[in-house]
Design a protein around this motif. Structure first.
Motif, mmCIF file in Angstrom:
data_model
loop_
_atom_site.group_PDB
_atom_site.id
_atom_site.type_symbol
_atom_site.label_atom_id
_atom_site.label_comp_id
_atom_site.label_asym_id
_atom_site.label_seq_id
_atom_site.Cartn_x
_atom_site.Cartn_y
_atom_site.Cartn_z
ATOM 1 N N GLN A 68 0.838 -1.213 0.000
ATOM 2 C CA GLN A 68 0.000 0.000 0.000
ATOM 3 C C GLN A 68 0.866 1.254 0.000
ATOM 4 O O GLN A 68 0.502 2.281 -0.562
ATOM 5 C CB GLN A 68 -0.975 -0.013 1.193
ATOM 6 N N ASN A 96 -2.115 8.034 -4.443
ATOM 7 C CA ASN A 96 -3.106 7.927 -3.379
ATOM 8 C C ASN A 96 -4.016 9.131 -3.275
ATOM 9 O O ASN A 96 -3.619 10.251 -3.519
ATOM 10 C CB ASN A 96 -2.391 7.760 -2.040
ATOM 11 N N LYS A 138 -10.049 8.476 -1.554
ATOM 12 C CA LYS A 138 -10.953 7.489 -2.153
ATOM 13 C C LYS A 138 -10.226 6.179 -2.456
ATOM 14 O O LYS A 138 -10.757 5.098 -2.249
ATOM 15 C CB LYS A 138 -11.542 8.041 -3.455
ATOM 16 N N THR A 139 -9.004 6.280 -2.987
ATOM 17 C CA THR A 139 -8.294 5.065 -3.395
ATOM 18 C C THR A 139 -7.581 4.380 -2.233
ATOM 19 O O THR A 139 -7.334 3.184 -2.273
ATOM 20 C CB THR A 139 -7.241 5.389 -4.469
ATOM 21 N N GLY A 141 -8.771 1.105 -0.626
ATOM 22 C CA GLY A 141 -8.627 0.037 -1.621
ATOM 23 C C GLY A 141 -7.200 -0.458 -1.702
ATOM 24 O O GLY A 141 -6.951 -1.668 -1.710
ATOM 25 N N PHE A 142 -6.249 0.465 -1.740
ATOM 26 C CA PHE A 142 -4.835 0.080 -1.813
ATOM 27 C C PHE A 142 -4.424 -0.671 -0.551
ATOM 28 O O PHE A 142 -3.673 -1.646 -0.610
ATOM 29 C CB PHE A 142 -3.937 1.317 -1.986
ATOM 30 N N ARG A 197 -6.347 -2.448 1.413
ATOM 31 C CA ARG A 197 -6.946 -3.779 1.384
ATOM 32 C C ARG A 197 -6.199 -4.676 0.383
ATOM 33 O O ARG A 197 -5.905 -5.834 0.666
ATOM 34 C CB ARG A 197 -8.423 -3.684 1.004
ATOM 35 N N PHE A 198 -5.876 -4.101 -0.786
ATOM 36 C CA PHE A 198 -5.142 -4.840 -1.812
ATOM 37 C C PHE A 198 -3.816 -5.351 -1.235
ATOM 38 O O PHE A 198 -3.466 -6.537 -1.398
ATOM 39 C CB PHE A 198 -4.892 -3.930 -3.010
#
Lengths: 271, 223
Positions: free
Chosen positions: B177, B186, B189-190, B193-194, B196-197
């Motif tokens: 991340q 980054n 909003k993103t 997601g990053f 979690r990824f």
């Protein structure tokens, strides 16, 4: 005890405060009793009460920075129980009220700690290094004349909001104090983002980011490890998206410089 | 402006070299999965892979470069950061920093040591005290399966690998991340997601790689 205090349930607290008489003197923790503190006292008012007692007892009062006491000037600065400004969301130390504490609590009070912020006395540190960053490039160097006509330069609402969010930074330095690396990336990121978002600031955006990054190293700030402690501690809710913007602006400027699209960026030393 | 000495330039180099290594970790894991198809599976995979010496050596070269840059810069950055923040607070309370994030240098150095050990173990095959089963199949093909199964049949060897994979998990749960923030991708909003990824991918690595020594040790594959 003040007349005010008698109307309320008051509390007594144990303060463990960093005392240091001069920049080059060794400091140490001293323990004090804060007596008769009401839930309505702000943290700084609580220190005022303690200082009055210290003065009456013929001792040195605790030196601490403060100015507006309404959360907008960025002067107050102390690490309370390990967190700059005490760790309540969007709250400067002067807006931290004693209702957040309980009778009998022990509170550790320390100055901002970072190489770039030398301690002057007790809780007062020299944050001139942040001014040096601004001097290095956190401004627009073109002549802007008098107050411009409203809407003479058109700025979209989303861009204006974004720049305003970045401009909320009051330069208190909590980000540096919270950073495990003593870095000023959130501060620099907010300044770079604010100016790079607006038409007036876009002209010098590459030079600005280069100069500020260089000045951070010159002033003894550390590097960013993406811990995001700064965002957690910021009393103005400045987001780390501005550090991402700083990284992006730097990469863009470096690329433009390497392909020769902009003249060699001179990163003037801040001193 | 300088890529290798300006703070953010180095950060970008850390991110890109890190990303290259993550890509390798993905590929290496997928290849290793062939062991679950038995001896014929992994031995065929190994034979095919070594039939492509250009790919193998290009990858090794890129990885060596990435590891060296990542290692040297991380040490330089850590030393600088320690100097920039020399005094700890009396109360150590963190708001966002994670155990993984705070220990990147240590998990990284352990992984560096593991990479050297792993190369000496299975590639160069000369670790004192850890003799390797080097046999050939009847067809004359090198028996990777016998080598791996022989090594992980010993608890201590399996333990070293599993602990190293825990280091990989910790390192990448922060590192992946972090990469997106460092290259400036980054925003609020993103970011979730990053994060979690990065978490999901590092867990997949932990399970995927960790399963091999454990499965062999507990006799789920082998023979």
């Amino acid at each position: 005890m003040s007349a005010h205090a008698t109307e309320h349930g008051t509390m007594n607290l144990k303060l463990i405060v960093w005392r240091q008489s001069a920049p080059d003197k060794a400091g140490r923790f001293e323990t004090y009793e804060a007596k008769g503190i009401t839930p309505h006292h702000s943290f700084l008012e609580m220190l005022d009460v303690v200082n009055e007692d210290l003065i009456k007892a013929g001792q040195d009062p605790i030196a601490f920075d403060h100015d507006c006491r309404e959360g907008i000037c960025g002067m107050c600065s102390a690490v309370v129980n390990g967190v700059p400004h005490g760790g309540h969301e969007r709250t400067t130390l002067c807006q931290l009220h004693m209702r957040k504490f309980k009778d009998g609590d022990a509170i550790y009070i320390e100055p901002w700690r970072a190489r770039a912020f030398p301690i002057l006395r007790d809780l007062v540190v020299d944050r001139g290094s942040l001014d040096k960053l601004i001097q290095a490039a956190g401004y627009v160097s073109c002549h802007t004349g008098g107050v411009p006509d409203g809407n003479a330069i058109l700025v979209g609402k989303p861009e204006a909001d974004y720049a305003m969010d970045a401009a909320e930074c009051i330069g208190c330095g909590a980000c540096v104090a919270a950073c495990p690396n003593g870095a000023a990336m959130l501060f620099a990121g907010a300044k770079v983002s604010q100016l790079a978002e607006l038409p007036q600031g876009q002209v010098e955006a590459p030079q600005r980011v280069a100069a500020m990054v260089r000045a951070m190293a010159d002033q003894g700030f550390g590097n960013c490890s993406n811990h995001y402690e700064c965002e957690g501690a910021c009393p103005k809710g400045i987001k780390v998206k501005f550090i991402a913007r700083l990284n992006r602006e730097f990469t863009k400027a470096l690329f433009l410089e390497k392909i020769g699209a902009i003249s060699t960026v001179k990163a003037a030393s801040a001193d | 402006m300088r890529l290798l000495s300006d703070s953010i330039g180095r950060k970008v180099v850390m991110a890109i070299t890190g990303l290259l290594m993550v890509l390798f970790v993905v590929g290496h894991m997928l290849g290793n999965m062939s062991i679950f198809a038995g001896a014929n599976g992994i031995n065929t995979y190994a034979e095919k892979l070594h039939g492509l010496p250009v790919v193998v050596w290009a990858t090794r070269l890129v990885m060596l470069t990435a590891v060296l840059f990542h290692l040297v810069l991380s040490i330089a950055i850590t030393l600088e950061n320690n100097k920039a923040n020399p005094t700890a607070y009396a109360v150590d309370r963190r708001l966002r920093a994670t155990f993984a994030g705070k220990n990147m240098i240590w998990t990284g150095l352990l992984l560096g040591g593991f990479i050297v050990f792993h190369l000496f173990h299975f590639t160069i095959r000369s670790v004192p005290g850890m003799e390797i089963v080097q046999v050939q199949e009847l067809s004359g093909r090198f028996d990777v399966f016998a080598m791996v199964a022989g090594a992980f049949g010993k608890g201590i060897t399996a333990l070293v690998y599993v602990v190293s994979m825990l280091m990989l998990y910790l390192h990448l749960s922060h590192g992946i991340q972090s990469t997106f923030q460092s290259v400036g991708l980054n925003n609020p909003k993103t970011m979730p997601g990053f994060v979690r990824f990065g978490s999901v991918l590092s867990v997949i690595f932990l399970i995927g790689y960790g399963a091999i020594p454990l499965a062999i040790l507990f006799g789920l594959i082998g023979k």
